[in-house]
Design an enzyme around this catalytic site. Structure first.
Site, mmCIF file in Angstrom:
data_model
loop_
_atom_site.group_PDB
_atom_site.id
_atom_site.type_symbol
_atom_site.label_atom_id
_atom_site.label_comp_id
_atom_site.label_asym_id
_atom_site.label_seq_id
_atom_site.Cartn_x
_atom_site.Cartn_y
_atom_site.Cartn_z
ATOM 1 N N ASP A 216 0.873 -1.178 0.000
ATOM 2 C CA ASP A 216 0.000 0.000 0.000
ATOM 3 C C ASP A 216 0.909 1.226 0.000
ATOM 4 O OD1 ASP A 216 -1.699 2.106 0.455
ATOM 5 O OD2 ASP A 216 -2.583 1.285 2.292
ATOM 6 N N TYR B 59 -7.133 15.888 -10.815
ATOM 7 C CA TYR B 59 -6.080 14.954 -11.206
ATOM 8 C C TYR B 59 -4.791 15.711 -11.539
ATOM 9 C CZ TYR B 59 -3.464 11.508 -13.901
ATOM 10 O OH TYR B 59 -2.474 10.678 -14.373
#
Length: 284
Positions: A47, A132
């Site tokens: 992760d 983004y």
């Protein structure tokens, strides 16, 4: 000479898989994935938003170079997840790379720009319009603050000819459902074949270029032209559902002209990045 040990983040992704393949030709490759495993390459589940986990994984693997392709793209998660992965995750990777003395090459995007001052040079200051774009610009800042020697590769739309890219696949799904597909006739990008980009990322390991580097296809084309070219290549009948629309009529947060000046990368890496037309013309 000892072969480099190359860690590829996001190794199961559309680009990541091609980077793994390209890197295998020059070194020993290990990939990180968010879940699952890859065939024919050593992988580890990490992760990237967990700084301790990233640090431990990189300390254990001890790569000589890291190619950071992992990211959350538009439509793949909410805004908060996008920022955590793209910004915090990139910072964590940079800190881990610094700790083991690894070379870092990270993938960024042309959408860090607002589309008003093209063609953009490698060192153009980011001016993102959307979430983004801001996440990728902030990722660049986070990486350089930790590891100034890192190379940040700004690229464009990614496609290939052995597997449909995510954007085209989305258009096909909508056409299949009988929905209209609007393609922007006033948004200009420089799509690049994923294998060409992967090769450039691997080649970047061997050069010294701190900061940003533009790598995109040689042909600037509208989003509409690119979408239609991909649908035609894959033999998709658009059933008259594809139409041209203007981004200017949809949102003020969509950058219009994102042409990139890629001359530095072409010289530095000693290669060309063919445009869509050339790639398709030689695909047969």
């Amino acid at each position: 000479m000892r072969r480099p040990r190359i860690l590829v983040t996001g190794a199961s992704g559309y680009l990541g898989r091609r980077v793994v393949e390209a890197a295998a030709g020059v070194g020993e490759v290990i990939g990180t994935v968010h879940r699952g495993r890859l065939e024919d390459v050593e992988t580890t589940v990490v992760d990237l938003t967990d700084a301790a986990a990233v640090r431990e994984a990189v300390r254990t693997i001890r790569p000589t170079a890291i190619i950071h392709t992992a990211a959350v793209n538009p439509g793949q998660g909410d805004d908060e997840t996008m920022r955590r992965v793209n910004v915090d995750g990139s910072r964590n990777v940079a800190e881990a790379a610094r700790a083991v003395g690894a070379r870092l090459v990270a993938v960024s995007s042309d959408v860090v720009h607002d589309g008003t001052a093209a063609p953009y040079r490698d060192d153009a200051v980011p001016s993102p319009l959307g979430v983004y774009g801001r996440s990728k610009a902030d990722a660049e800042t986070a990486i350089v603050a930790v590891l100034p020697s890192a190379t940040l590769v700004r690229t464009s739309l990614i496609y290939d000819l052995d597997e449909m890219d995510r954007g085209t696949a989305g258009f096909v799904a909508r056409i299949t459902r009988g929905e209209e597909v609007g393609l922007f006739s006033d948004v200009v990008r420089q799509p690049i074949r994923a294998t060409a980009l992967a090769g450039a990322l691997v080649a970047s390991i061997e050069v010294e270029h701190p900061g940003t580097l533009n790598v995109a296809g040689a042909e600037a084309m509208t989003r509409e032209a690119f979408g239609r070219a991909m649908l035609a290549f894959w033999g998709v009948d658009d059933q008259g559902l594809v139409r041209a629309v203007r981004a200017a009529d949809v949102s003020s947060s969509i950058p219009r002209d994102l042409r990139l000046d890629c001359r530095v990368a072409e010289t530095l890496l000693g290669r060309r990045f063919p445009g869509v037309g050339e790639v398709l013309a030689t695909s047969g």
